[in-house]
Scaffold this motif. Structure first.
Motif, PDB file in Angstrom:
ATOM      1  N   GLY A 351       0.804  -1.218   0.000  1.00 42.96           N
ATOM      2  CA  GLY A 351       0.000   0.000   0.000  1.00 42.96           C
ATOM      3  C   GLY A 351       0.836   1.266   0.000  1.00 42.96           C
ATOM      4  O   GLY A 351       0.496   2.235   0.690  1.00 42.96           O
ATOM      5  N   PHE A 352       1.925   1.281  -0.777  1.00 43.51           N
ATOM      6  CA  PHE A 352       2.783   2.469  -0.824  1.00 43.51           C
ATOM      7  C   PHE A 352       2.030   3.638  -1.467  1.00 43.51           C
ATOM      8  O   PHE A 352       1.411   3.497  -2.516  1.00 43.51           O
ATOM      9  N   TYR A 353       2.072   4.814  -0.822  1.00 38.13           N
ATOM     10  CA  TYR A 353       1.477   6.016  -1.396  1.00 38.13           C
ATOM     11  C   TYR A 353       2.554   7.041  -1.744  1.00 38.13           C
ATOM     12  O   TYR A 353       2.294   8.208  -1.963  1.00 38.13           O
ATOM     13  N   GLY A 354       3.752   6.595  -1.808  1.00 34.38           N
ATOM     14  CA  GLY A 354       4.923   7.366  -2.199  1.00 34.38           C
ATOM     15  C   GLY A 354       6.081   6.402  -2.144  1.00 34.38           C
ATOM     16  O   GLY A 354       5.965   5.281  -1.639  1.00 34.38           O
ATOM     17  N   ARG A 355       7.210   6.799  -2.673  1.00 35.63           N
ATOM     18  CA  ARG A 355       8.332   5.871  -2.702  1.00 35.63           C
ATOM     19  C   ARG A 355       8.886   5.577  -1.317  1.00 35.63           C
ATOM     20  O   ARG A 355       9.630   4.618  -1.133  1.00 35.63           O
ATOM     21  N   SER A 356       8.526   6.408  -0.332  1.00 33.09           N
ATOM     22  CA  SER A 356       9.089   6.235   1.006  1.00 33.09           C
ATOM     23  C   SER A 356       8.042   5.959   2.073  1.00 33.09           C
ATOM     24  O   SER A 356       8.378   5.919   3.252  1.00 33.09           O
ATOM     25  N   ALA A 357       6.781   5.785   1.702  1.00 32.39           N
ATOM     26  CA  ALA A 357       5.741   5.640   2.717  1.00 32.39           C
ATOM     27  C   ALA A 357       4.682   4.642   2.254  1.00 32.39           C
ATOM     28  O   ALA A 357       4.364   4.557   1.068  1.00 32.39           O
ATOM     29  N   PHE A 358       4.153   3.891   3.215  1.00 34.69           N
ATOM     30  CA  PHE A 358       3.075   2.958   2.902  1.00 34.69           C
ATOM     31  C   PHE A 358       2.004   3.033   3.978  1.00 34.69           C
ATOM     32  O   PHE A 358       2.222   3.526   5.090  1.00 34.69           O
ATOM     33  N   LYS A 359       0.823   2.537   3.627  1.00 42.63           N
ATOM     34  CA  LYS A 359      -0.316   2.534   4.536  1.00 42.63           C
ATOM     35  C   LYS A 359      -1.039   1.206   4.382  1.00 42.63           C
ATOM     36  O   LYS A 359      -1.465   0.855   3.280  1.00 42.63           O
ATOM     37  N   MET A 360      -1.169   0.474   5.496  1.00 44.11           N
ATOM     38  CA  MET A 360      -1.833  -0.826   5.482  1.00 44.11           C
ATOM     39  C   MET A 360      -3.040  -0.798   6.409  1.00 44.11           C
ATOM     40  O   MET A 360      -2.986  -0.210   7.494  1.00 44.11           O
ATOM     41  N   LEU A 361      -4.110  -1.430   5.979  1.00 44.17           N
ATOM     42  CA  LEU A 361      -5.332  -1.499   6.766  1.00 44.17           C
ATOM     43  C   LEU A 361      -5.388  -2.859   7.454  1.00 44.17           C
ATOM     44  O   LEU A 361      -5.412  -3.901   6.796  1.00 44.17           O
TER      45      LEU A 361
END
Length: 738
Positions: A351-361
């Motif tokens: 769930g990466f929303y940028g090359r350096s960050a992700f978000k998982m539910l």
């Protein structure tokens, strides 16, 4: 913008009005006047095609007195004014009636006989005797470097067609966050030397700049003429550099906080000239970029209700907490959910929303306290999240914010737009406020800042408050409102330069405005404390902690008073923590270096404020802050519950025979010590050596009159937290029943 001045000559301030600020709702433009320390009568001129321009300075209005036309160029003399200028308090100047200010110029000079002619380049030649483009060009090697790493700079200056006469000088400027320049020890840090000069050149001084306490100026004098095309090469070794990514490209010294590249050059071609910076495009630029990714930060909400899905954020950064632009990012990370005595594999980040960050539910969890662990076979990205407590309590949520941050709108860097993006998506804050210095904001800029705060406010998702920092006779206060606008009071304005004057102006707004003092150890004065507005105090920031007068978390001179000294006066204040960050990055500033920002005083990591609130909206978070339902940390999302006789933190009650103190703490590391502070003294402590602890203690010593308690938490990694106090009053016949 340019300022030409020295102690023995007239001052000239030249401002192209294309740099002025505007707002669609206003017909005027305004600007912050470039300034130096100067007192005297000055003459005001404007270059414009407008027929009836009007200028306002310090509530004084100036109209055209005389029209001067030379070489087809039209200058208007607007009158004279006695000015008291100083570096810390630049004036706001407003302009009305201008039709197209893109080519207009504003000029202030103390030279009564000076009659301007021509456009901007002509004016500079008239003042200086030469054009800035003719001074020369500079180059720096390397011109791109990595934050936090030692650098050996080589500066190459090539004289322009003006050349430099015998007795002329060059001046190099280095920000004070860099290694202190010195010329005595070739093996020492900060060593600077002239490697080559086509004319004899001697360094005559190295001193803190008179134009800014944040710069060091190195001045060198030519003992013989440097002809056009002649070169100077200077070496500078800096083991200490900045840890904040930034591109330096401006050359002007308009304000004490102007951002010039290290080793920026100003030239004085002969003894009778002013120092002038190299023209834009002729001076070197210098870019500091983030280092390679070395850390993974895992962030989860501190509180969730059973049945709710949970969002896990992961942020990859370099060792200083900067987002890295080194790609591709290859990781061997696996995530695990940790319960009390079990763990569950969550797989690899997704769930990466940028090359350096992700978000998982994540799926809902039963009641309990949980953490997420990242395992890496290389150990490079191993990390542990903050704790999350899951329960059935539907009343209060626990929210995190940083409400003390500065940007390029005053004396920092970074745009307001990037500030809000970073606060929400990288720092993962629930609420924030951009609090630029009121004295460095124009009226039009303040309108834009309020518009942006209102635009980014998303109730239930991300709360943004309108706020600013006021600095006046009694130190510094940050003012906030939950509403859509806030009156701007400058501590440099005679009408609002003291708290007594400000309190009178906002009387009746007690439910809408909060004022929070900060770094009280530095300069706070407490004679005019107003408990209706001052409900909180910032106990920690990147300046350090003001908790006690003898704290070790402080590096600066101590001219003010500590938080405990303030509480001893009977003041009832809850605790907040923030960053006081000047990099436009709330809640997730640099760390791991002696200076953690772009300024000398800031040497600690940013703090955070935790708020217990019924909901995530401006009104609800603001209401909880006013009620002191909050606590402060040195940046870690430590969960703390603290009650006395069933009163929550920030409350006031009556002593009923004992103080029954209970609470629980869930840390981000082992909790090494809990301390209960009663009226400034430690009256109880324990050393849990655990990440999760519940405690109970009863105090039977009755108060003489008023007693306060707060909990101080220390982790094994050195991070701290402070709960807002709870106050108990001795029972008297007149005491109300609670």
């Amino acid at each position: 913008m340019s300022v030409y001045y020295d102690d023995s000559r007239d001052i000239y301030i030249v401002v192209p009005l294309r740099d002025a600020k505007s707002h669609p709702s206003r017909s005027s433009i305004d600007l912050l006047l470039p300034t130096r320390s100067f007192t005297g009568e000055c003459y005001l001129w404007i270059y414009t095609e407008a027929e009836h321009p009007v200028i306002k300075i310090e509530n004084e209005t100036f109209l055209p007195h005389e029209v001067v036309v030379r070489d087809g160029r039209r200058w208007l003399f607007m009158g004279k004014k006695y000015l008291k200028l100083n570096l810390a308090s630049p004036l706001v100047v407003s302009f009305f009636g201008l039709t197209d200010p893109s080519d207009d110029i504003f000029l202030i000079t103390s030279n009564k006989g000076f009659i301007p002619r021509g456009g901007l380049a002509d004016i500079e030649r008239q003042i200086l005797g030469y054009s800035r483009e003719s001074l020369g060009v500079s180059q720096i090697i390397p011109n791109v470097t990595t934050v936090g790493r030692p650098v050996k700079f080589k500066l190459i200056f090539t004289a322009g067609r003006t050349g430099i006469k015998r007795g002329g000088r060059i001046r190099l400027t280095i920000p004070r966050i860099f290694s202190n320049p010195q010329i005595k020890d070739p093996d020492g840090d900060g060593y600077l030397r002239i490697v080559k000069a086509d004319a004899q050149l001697e360094i005559i001084s190295i001193e803190v700049s008179r134009d800014s306490w944040e710069w060091v100026d190195i001045t060198a004098e030519f003992k013989e003429e440097l002809k056009p095309g002649g070169k100077v090469i200077i070496y500078y070794k800096a083991e200490r550099t900045q840890i904040v990514p930034f591109r330096y490209e401006r050359t002007d010294r308009s304000y004490w906080f102007s951002k010039m590249p290290p080793m920026a050059i100003s030239v004085m071609p002969n003894k009778r000239c002013y120092f002038a910076p190299l023209a834009n495009g002729y001076s070197h630029t210098l870019t500091f970029k983030a280092d390679i990714p070395e850390r993974l930060h895992l962030i989860v909400p501190s509180h969730a209700r059973t049945g709710e899905r949970i969002v896990l954020h992961g942020i990859f950064t370099d060792k200083f907490r900067n987002l890295s632009d080194v790609y591709p990012l290859h990781t061997d990370v696996r995530l695990k959910l940790l319960g009390r005595d079990w763990e569950e594999d969550l797989g690899r980040p997704s769930g990466f929303y940028g090359r350096s960050a992700f978000k998982m539910l994540l799926d809902p969890l039963p009641e309990g306290v949980y953490r997420i662990r990242a395992d890496s076979s290389s150990g490079r990205f191993s990390s542990l999240s903050n704790p999350i407590k899951v329960d059935n309590d539907s009343s209060l949520g626990l929210y995190w914010g940083d409400i003390h941050v500065h940007s390029e709108m005053s004396d920092g860097i970074g745009s307001p737009e990037s500030f809000y993006w970073h606060a929400r998506n990288i720092a993962c804050l629930d609420f924030t406020a951009l609090t630029d210095h009121a004295c460095y904001l124009t009226d039009n800029e303040w309108l834009w800042i309020q518009d942006l705060a209102n635009m980014h406010n998303k109730p239930g998702e991300f709360v943004t408050f309108i706020g600013y920092e006021w600095s006046g006779k009694e130190g510094d206060r940050n003012f906030y409102t939950w509403r859509n606008e806030l009156p701007l009071f400058r501590g440099t304005d005679p009408k609002t330069n003291s708290l007594r004057k400000v309190w009178r102006l906002i009387e009746g707004m007690e439910e809408d405005v909060i004022a929070i003092p900060h770094h009280s150890l530095s300069n706070a004065k407490w004679e005019y404390h107003n408990p209706s507005f001052e409900r909180l105090i910032e106990i920690y920031s990147m300046w350090g902690s003001s908790e006690t007068a003898d704290t070790k978390l402080w590096r600066m001179p101590r001219y003010g008073i500590s938080v405990r000294q303030i509480l001893s006066t009977g003041s009832k204040l809850g605790f907040t923590a923030g960053s006081d960050n000047h990099d436009g990055r709330a809640g997730f500033s640099g760390e791991g270096a002696y200076y953690t920002s772009i300024y000398v005083p800031l040497g600690f990591r940013s703090g955070l404020t935790a708020v217990y609130s019924n909901g995530l909206s401006r009104r609800e978070i603001f209401y909880s802050l006013r009620r002191r339902r909050c606590y402060a940390t040195t940046g870690e999302r430590i969960i703390i519950s603290f009650q006395i006789n069933d009163l929550c933190m920030g409350s006031e009650g009556v002593w009923d025979g004992s103080a029954r103190i209970r609470g629980e703490v869930h840390g981000t590391d082992l909790i090494s010590r809990l301390e209960l502070i009663r009226n400034g003294e430690v009256v109880w402590s324990m050393q849990p050596n655990s990440m999760d602890v519940a405690f109970y203690w009863e105090d039977y010593q009755p108060p003489d009159d008023l007693v306060y308690y707060y909990l101080r938490v220390k982790q094994a990694d050195g991070n701290l937290a402070w709960t807002s106090p709870i106050w108990l009053t001795k029972m008297t016949p007149e005491s109300p029943l609670l």
